[in-house]
Scaffold this motif. Structure first.
Motif, mmCIF file in Angstrom:
data_model
loop_
_atom_site.group_PDB
_atom_site.id
_atom_site.type_symbol
_atom_site.label_atom_id
_atom_site.label_comp_id
_atom_site.label_asym_id
_atom_site.label_seq_id
_atom_site.Cartn_x
_atom_site.Cartn_y
_atom_site.Cartn_z
ATOM 1 N N GLU A 162 0.649 -1.305 -0.024
ATOM 2 C CA GLU A 162 0.184 -0.025 0.001
ATOM 3 C C GLU A 162 0.793 1.277 0.201
ATOM 4 O OE1 GLU A 162 -3.752 -2.120 2.434
ATOM 5 O OE2 GLU A 162 -2.196 -0.708 3.524
ATOM 6 N N GLN A 163 1.985 1.238 0.717
ATOM 7 C CA GLN A 163 2.831 2.078 0.641
ATOM 8 C C GLN A 163 3.646 2.573 -0.651
ATOM 9 O OE1 GLN A 163 3.747 3.848 3.964
ATOM 10 N NE2 GLN A 163 4.046 5.449 2.620
ATOM 11 N N ASP A 164 3.916 1.418 -1.338
ATOM 12 C CA ASP A 164 4.478 1.608 -2.814
ATOM 13 C C ASP A 164 3.206 2.256 -3.636
ATOM 14 O OD1 ASP A 164 6.937 0.237 -1.833
ATOM 15 O OD2 ASP A 164 6.162 -1.736 -2.611
ATOM 16 N N ILE A 165 2.067 1.759 -3.351
ATOM 17 C CA ILE A 165 0.930 2.043 -4.306
ATOM 18 C C ILE A 165 0.754 3.644 -4.368
ATOM 19 C CG2 ILE A 165 -1.484 2.254 -5.045
ATOM 20 C CD1 ILE A 165 -1.253 -0.897 -4.859
ATOM 21 N N LEU A 166 0.772 4.023 -2.808
ATOM 22 C CA LEU A 166 0.430 5.545 -2.599
ATOM 23 C C LEU A 166 1.586 6.449 -2.822
ATOM 24 C CD1 LEU A 166 -1.258 7.386 -0.695
ATOM 25 C CD2 LEU A 166 0.059 6.776 1.325
ATOM 26 N N GLY A 167 2.867 5.858 -2.934
ATOM 27 C CA GLY A 167 3.954 6.571 -3.532
ATOM 28 C C GLY A 167 3.919 7.015 -4.906
ATOM 29 N N GLN A 168 3.441 5.755 -5.636
ATOM 30 C CA GLN A 168 3.243 6.050 -7.253
ATOM 31 C C GLN A 168 2.032 6.903 -7.347
ATOM 32 O OE1 GLN A 168 5.003 4.266 -9.652
ATOM 33 N NE2 GLN A 168 6.335 3.713 -7.965
ATOM 34 N N LEU A 169 1.026 7.005 -6.419
ATOM 35 C CA LEU A 169 -0.294 7.651 -6.591
ATOM 36 C C LEU A 169 0.357 9.457 -6.320
ATOM 37 C CD1 LEU A 169 -3.258 6.893 -6.924
ATOM 38 C CD2 LEU A 169 -3.419 7.356 -4.715
ATOM 39 N N ALA A 170 1.223 9.522 -5.471
ATOM 40 C CA ALA A 170 1.719 10.695 -5.315
ATOM 41 C C ALA A 170 2.383 11.411 -6.691
ATOM 42 C CB ALA A 170 2.454 10.830 -4.070
ATOM 43 N N GLN A 171 2.860 10.522 -7.331
ATOM 44 C CA GLN A 171 3.525 10.974 -8.499
ATOM 45 C C GLN A 171 2.594 11.134 -9.755
ATOM 46 O OE1 GLN A 171 6.961 8.553 -9.568
ATOM 47 N NE2 GLN A 171 7.120 7.887 -7.500
ATOM 48 N N GLY A 172 1.189 10.758 -9.429
ATOM 49 C CA GLY A 172 0.260 11.067 -10.492
ATOM 50 C C GLY A 172 0.186 10.119 -11.574
ATOM 51 N N LEU A 173 0.710 8.985 -11.212
ATOM 52 C CA LEU A 173 0.284 7.851 -12.142
ATOM 53 C C LEU A 173 -0.986 7.263 -11.957
ATOM 54 C CD1 LEU A 173 3.690 6.028 -11.586
ATOM 55 C CD2 LEU A 173 2.999 7.585 -13.302
ATOM 56 N N GLY A 174 -1.766 6.847 -13.171
ATOM 57 C CA GLY A 174 -2.892 5.938 -13.333
ATOM 58 C C GLY A 174 -2.728 4.668 -12.858
ATOM 59 N N ASN A 175 -3.869 3.935 -12.663
ATOM 60 C CA ASN A 175 -3.704 2.465 -12.081
ATOM 61 C C ASN A 175 -3.211 1.894 -13.115
ATOM 62 O OD1 ASN A 175 -5.592 3.515 -10.145
ATOM 63 N ND2 ASN A 175 -7.458 2.237 -10.809
ATOM 64 N N ARG A 176 -3.042 2.090 -14.277
ATOM 65 C CA ARG A 176 -2.473 0.758 -15.477
ATOM 66 C C ARG A 176 -0.872 1.147 -15.303
ATOM 67 N NH1 ARG A 176 -4.070 1.278 -21.518
ATOM 68 N NH2 ARG A 176 -5.906 0.287 -20.545
ATOM 69 N N ASP A 177 -0.552 2.495 -15.278
ATOM 70 C CA ASP A 177 0.983 2.787 -14.966
ATOM 71 C C ASP A 177 1.372 2.421 -13.504
ATOM 72 O OD1 ASP A 177 1.345 4.059 -17.287
ATOM 73 O OD2 ASP A 177 0.659 6.110 -16.505
ATOM 74 N N ILE A 178 0.655 2.392 -12.609
ATOM 75 C CA ILE A 178 1.002 1.676 -11.374
ATOM 76 C C ILE A 178 1.258 0.529 -11.486
ATOM 77 C CG2 ILE A 178 0.337 1.342 -8.748
ATOM 78 C CD1 ILE A 178 -1.120 4.172 -8.908
ATOM 79 N N ALA A 179 0.321 -0.228 -11.996
ATOM 80 C CA ALA A 179 0.388 -1.718 -12.232
ATOM 81 C C ALA A 179 1.654 -2.253 -12.905
ATOM 82 C CB ALA A 179 -0.682 -2.204 -13.069
ATOM 83 N N ARG A 180 1.879 -1.412 -14.026
ATOM 84 C CA ARG A 180 3.179 -1.858 -14.816
ATOM 85 C C ARG A 180 4.340 -1.802 -14.041
ATOM 86 N NH1 ARG A 180 1.655 1.197 -20.223
ATOM 87 N NH2 ARG A 180 0.099 -0.357 -21.212
ATOM 88 N N ALA A 181 4.451 -0.467 -13.088
ATOM 89 C CA ALA A 181 5.766 -0.165 -12.434
ATOM 90 C C ALA A 181 5.859 -1.105 -11.361
ATOM 91 C CB ALA A 181 5.498 1.365 -11.720
ATOM 92 N N LEU A 182 4.829 -1.908 -10.612
ATOM 93 C CA LEU A 182 4.965 -2.661 -9.438
ATOM 94 C C LEU A 182 4.674 -4.291 -9.855
ATOM 95 C CD1 LEU A 182 2.932 -0.500 -6.864
ATOM 96 C CD2 LEU A 182 5.214 -0.694 -7.265
ATOM 97 N N PHE A 183 4.525 -4.397 -11.287
ATOM 98 C CA PHE A 183 4.391 -5.666 -11.852
ATOM 99 C C PHE A 183 3.389 -6.463 -11.216
ATOM 100 C CE2 PHE A 183 8.744 -4.472 -12.073
ATOM 101 C CZ PHE A 183 9.175 -4.798 -13.637
ATOM 102 N N ILE A 184 2.143 -5.833 -11.136
ATOM 103 C CA ILE A 184 1.031 -6.455 -10.565
ATOM 104 C C ILE A 184 -0.289 -6.142 -11.165
ATOM 105 C CG2 ILE A 184 1.776 -6.537 -8.161
ATOM 106 C CD1 ILE A 184 0.211 -3.708 -7.760
ATOM 107 N N SER A 185 -1.427 -6.766 -11.320
ATOM 108 C CA SER A 185 -2.470 -6.259 -12.236
ATOM 109 C C SER A 185 -3.280 -4.920 -11.758
ATOM 110 C CB SER A 185 -3.297 -7.462 -12.001
ATOM 111 O OG SER A 185 -4.242 -7.612 -10.712
ATOM 112 N N GLU A 186 -4.225 -4.619 -12.866
ATOM 113 C CA GLU A 186 -4.825 -3.388 -12.372
ATOM 114 C C GLU A 186 -5.801 -3.754 -11.295
ATOM 115 O OE1 GLU A 186 -6.203 -0.531 -15.535
ATOM 116 O OE2 GLU A 186 -5.264 -1.782 -16.888
#
Length: 219
Positions: A162-186
């Motif tokens: 959740e901390q990883d996702i929150l960090g990506q969220l703070a960078q303005g990334l959308g769900n798809r980009d977050i999924a790609r960055a963290l190697f998980i599904s949308e």
């Protein structure tokens, strides 16, 4: 031995509290100058319009108290100026319109002796200045309430994911980009976002980022 031998030496009268004003709005400074000029036990030693100027004047004038705004336009903000000035032993009393958890926390951590809102009555400001000069803390009632509420409310615990996702969220990334960055599904991202929203008490991405910044949850 006469009774006169037991009379203690007179204690020298303490002079007025010397104050340095720091606010980037000339009109506000003029108003504060007029207001403080009406207090016989307060003397304005100088005024600054930027954080850099406040730091330099504090070192030169060595006032008892620096009355510091937080938002100072371009350049050094009030928090950094507070950190540098308080590090020299000069007391800093924040006087601002901002009372968010993040602003209060940053100012106090930077060494501010007190935190006052500009909506306070003149007599409250005068009292806070004298308290700051003596090293005593003064907080506006709304600020004190926020501090107490924060102390009573447990900090939400986020998992590493959740901390990883929150960090990506703070960078303005959308769900798809977050999924790609963290190697998980949308779908997994959406599940984690739902949990993050619940823990932070929000229902939007922007709200989650704002609360995370206020509570210093972003690493």
């Amino acid at each position: 031995m006469t009774s006169a031998d037991h009379v203690p030496a007179a204690v020298p009268a303490r002079g007025p509290v010397r104050v340095l004003l720091c606010d980037d709005h000339a009109v506000v400074r003029a108003g504060l100058l007029a207001l403080l000029g009406s207090a016989p036990d307060i003397e304005v030693a100088g005024e600054a319009g930027t954080g850099e100027e406040a730091v330099a004047l504090a070192a030169k004038l060595t006032p008892d108290v620096v009355l510091m705004d937080l938002q100072l336009g371009a350049g050094m903000d009030g928090v950094e100026a507070t950190r540098q000035i308080s590090g020299t032993g000069v007391r800093v009393l924040v006087l601002t319109t901002y009372d968010t958890d993040a602003d209060i926390t940053r100012a106090i951590e930077a060494g501010a002796t007190g935190y006052l809102l500009k909506a306070e009555r003149p007599d409250e400001l005068f009292a806070a200045i004298h308290a700051a000069a003596q090293g005593r803390t003064t907080l506006s009632a709304p600020v004190a309430s926020r501090v107490m509420a924060r102390m009573r409310s447990p900090q939400p615990t986020l998992t590493d994911r959740e901390q990883d996702i929150l960090g990506q969220l703070a960078q303005g990334l959308g769900n798809r980009d977050i999924a790609r960055a963290l190697f998980i599904s949308e779908a997994t991202v959406k599940t984690h976002l739902g949990r993050i929203y619940d823990k932070l008490g929000v229902d939007t991405r922007a709200g989650a980022v704002a609360v995370a910044k206020e509570r210093r949850l972003l690493t």
